[in-house]
Design a protein around this motif. Structure first.
Motif, PDB file in Angstrom:
ATOM      1  N   ARG A  62       3.718  16.061  43.554  1.00  0.00           N
ATOM      2  CA  ARG A  62       2.897  17.178  44.063  1.00  0.00           C
ATOM      3  C   ARG A  62       1.807  16.729  45.011  1.00  0.00           C
ATOM      4  O   ARG A  62       1.518  17.420  45.981  1.00  0.00           O
ATOM      5  CB  ARG A  62       2.382  18.055  42.921  1.00  0.00           C
ATOM      6  N   THR A  63       1.204  15.564  44.771  1.00  0.00           N
ATOM      7  CA  THR A  63       0.123  15.142  45.664  1.00  0.00           C
ATOM      8  C   THR A  63       0.684  14.857  47.063  1.00  0.00           C
ATOM      9  O   THR A  63       0.152  15.327  48.064  1.00  0.00           O
ATOM     10  CB  THR A  63      -0.613  13.911  45.091  1.00  0.00           C
ATOM     11  N   ARG A 109      -2.214   6.448  48.621  1.00  0.00           N
ATOM     12  CA  ARG A 109      -2.144   6.335  47.145  1.00  0.00           C
ATOM     13  C   ARG A 109      -1.720   4.905  46.834  1.00  0.00           C
ATOM     14  O   ARG A 109      -0.764   4.384  47.412  1.00  0.00           O
ATOM     15  CB  ARG A 109      -1.132   7.300  46.560  1.00  0.00           C
ATOM     16  N   HIS A 120      -9.604  10.071  42.258  1.00  0.00           N
ATOM     17  CA  HIS A 120      -8.583  10.964  42.816  1.00  0.00           C
ATOM     18  C   HIS A 120      -9.357  12.206  43.275  1.00  0.00           C
ATOM     19  O   HIS A 120      -9.276  13.273  42.661  1.00  0.00           O
ATOM     20  CB  HIS A 120      -7.553  11.280  41.732  1.00  0.00           C
ATOM     21  N   ARG A 155      -7.905   8.277  36.697  1.00  0.00           N
ATOM     22  CA  ARG A 155      -8.731   8.451  37.911  1.00  0.00           C
ATOM     23  C   ARG A 155      -9.144   9.919  38.039  1.00  0.00           C
ATOM     24  O   ARG A 155     -10.189  10.234  38.586  1.00  0.00           O
ATOM     25  CB  ARG A 155      -7.945   8.003  39.136  1.00  0.00           C
ATOM     26  N   ARG A 159      -2.593  13.564  31.347  1.00  0.00           N
ATOM     27  CA  ARG A 159      -1.335  12.962  30.904  1.00  0.00           C
ATOM     28  C   ARG A 159      -1.622  11.624  30.219  1.00  0.00           C
ATOM     29  O   ARG A 159      -2.543  10.907  30.634  1.00  0.00           O
ATOM     30  CB  ARG A 159      -0.436  12.735  32.128  1.00  0.00           C
ATOM     31  N   GLN A 218      -1.082   8.165  30.209  1.00  0.00           N
ATOM     32  CA  GLN A 218      -0.605   7.323  31.328  1.00  0.00           C
ATOM     33  C   GLN A 218       0.129   6.093  30.774  1.00  0.00           C
ATOM     34  O   GLN A 218      -0.396   4.977  30.829  1.00  0.00           O
ATOM     35  CB  GLN A 218      -1.784   6.889  32.191  1.00  0.00           C
ATOM     36  N   PRO A 230      -3.331  18.170  35.700  1.00  0.00           N
ATOM     37  CA  PRO A 230      -2.990  17.781  37.078  1.00  0.00           C
ATOM     38  C   PRO A 230      -1.496  17.614  37.302  1.00  0.00           C
ATOM     39  O   PRO A 230      -1.036  17.574  38.455  1.00  0.00           O
ATOM     40  CB  PRO A 230      -3.708  16.428  37.243  1.00  0.00           C
ATOM     41  N   GLY A 231      -0.728  17.522  36.175  1.00  0.00           N
ATOM     42  CA  GLY A 231       0.697  17.260  36.288  1.00  0.00           C
ATOM     43  C   GLY A 231       0.887  15.787  36.663  1.00  0.00           C
ATOM     44  O   GLY A 231      -0.019  15.182  37.198  1.00  0.00           O
TER      45      GLY A 231
HETATM   46  C1  NCD Z   1      -2.359  12.508  38.574  1.00  0.00           C
HETATM   47  C2  NCD Z   1      -2.332  11.158  39.238  1.00  0.00           C
HETATM   48  O1  NCD Z   1      -1.319  10.724  39.800  1.00  0.00           O
HETATM   49  O2  NCD Z   1      -3.363  10.522  39.176  1.00  0.00           O
HETATM   50  N1  NCD Z   1      -1.381  13.398  39.016  1.00  0.00           N
HETATM   51  C3  NCD Z   1      -1.444  13.987  40.219  1.00  0.00           C
HETATM   52  O3  NCD Z   1      -1.995  13.475  41.164  1.00  0.00           O
HETATM   53  N2  NCD Z   1      -0.893  15.206  40.310  1.00  0.00           N
HETATM   54  C4  NCD Z   1      -2.395  12.400  37.116  1.00  0.00           C
HETATM   55  C5  NCD Z   1      -1.264  11.736  36.424  1.00  0.00           C
HETATM   56  O4  NCD Z   1      -0.420  11.066  37.005  1.00  0.00           O
HETATM   57  O5  NCD Z   1      -1.230  11.872  35.201  1.00  0.00           O
END
Ligand code: NCD
Length: 326
Positions: free
Chosen positions: A67-68, A117, A147, A180, A235, A237, A275-276
């Protein structure tokens, strides 16, 4: 230079967007206000504005993302920029080229902005220190550090539902230690004046000294969720958890999973964010993730408007990109 000084030019305008830490309320509020003006663009028949026409944005993703990356791509396209998606896994970096050489090669193609990223904390800051004066860097997530666009889309989502930040009680639940998102959210919530910020997690997933960021720590979910207005789930991690002693996923869900029953101790109009990607049955029950208090999909849509706002601001294309920071 620290990430929050390098990201401002000598007039206090955002030049890069690396972290929410150290910014002032006016800057964050202008990002939210500006994003509000873009929120309608996605609903139009022609989903474009010409603010970044002729500019080139390179998406540099050293870590996977759905999604990002896609919402940054859509945001850049809706601002009429040209977008390059560089898949680092198949790029020359894998053939031994250094990050600096990759960057200089991309700069020789006259990219105006890098969206980065990276798995290492500080990577976006490092890149911002390397690029030419007229090139802008946006942090799309670096290690467990920051983030900032995720935090801002979360603030946007909160403000849409509950506009008075100062009266809010906000709980951030889950793997704070590796997140983050949690760090950037905590800075943003403090800057916007939220006085009751709680973090809820097992002891092994709370970093030392987290209280110094202006939060209260809870190890009991039901206690921490009492009367909250906003729940920001995180989430687990698993890819970053190395030595932390963790219970099994079933045990984690039993103690820290957000269920309909647990939600009842929060305010009746609580909103639930994530945030998914979500791990159903590990940190959140499907009934809650898909339920009427969930704003998880709204967050995704808001991500486009926030990323449009931040990209236009760092490029100096916003009407007034100055937040008056020093
Ligand atoms: C987050 C990330 O990648 O930091 N997700 C995101 O950007 N949508 C959080 C995550 O991965 O749990």
């Amino acid at each position: 230079m620290t990430p929050h000084t390098i990201q401002l030019d000598q007039h206090g305008r955002l030049k890069h967007f690396l972290t929410t830490e150290g910014l002032n309320r006016q800057t964050l509020t202008s990002i939210l206000d500006y994003a509000e003006s873009f929120a309608g663009v996605s609903g139009r028949a022609v989903k474009k504005v010409p603010l970044l026409r002729g500019k080139t944005v390179a998406n540099l993703f050293f870590e996977s993302s759905t999604r990002t990356r896609t919402t940054f791509e859509l945001a850049a396209k809706r601002l009429s920029a040209d977008v390059l998606n560089i898949n680092i896994a198949t790029s020359a970096t894998n053939k031994g080229e250094t990050l600096q050489d990759t960057l200089h090669t991309l700069e020789a193609m006259h990219c105006d902005m890098f969206v980065v990223r990276h798995g290492n904390s500080g990577a976006a800051h490092f890149i911002a220190g390397q690029v030419a004066e007229n090139v802008h860097v946006i942090n799309a997530g670096d290690g467990r550090h920051a983030h900032p666009t995720q935090a801002m889309l979360d603030m946007f989502t909160i403000r849409r539902h509950k506009p008075d930040f100062e009266s809010l009680r906000v709980a951030i639940v889950g793997d704070i230690a590796h997140s983050r998102v949690a760090r950037s959210e905590i800075h943003a919530l403090n800057i916007l004046g939220v006085s009751d910020i709680r973090v809820i997690a097992p002891k092994t997933l709370i970093p030392d000294n987290i209280e110094s960021l202006g939060v209260r720590v809870f190890h009991d979910l039901t206690e921490g969720l009492q009367d909250v207005d906003v729940i920001a789930m995180l989430r687990l991690q698993r890819e970053r958890i190395k030595n932390a002693v963790l219970p099994s996923e079933e045990e984690y869900f039993r103690c820290f999973g957000l269920t309909g029953t647990r939600l009842r101790v929060a305010k009746p109009d609580v909103i639930v964010m994530h945030p998914g990607p979500i791990n159903r049955g590990i940190e959140i029950d499907s009934q809650v993730a898909d339920g009427d208090r969930s704003v998880i999909l709204q967050q995704v849509s808001h991500g486009i408007a926030i990323r449009m706002a931040v990209m236009a601001m760092v490029m100096g294309a916003a009407p007034d990109s100055s937040g008056g920071d020093n």
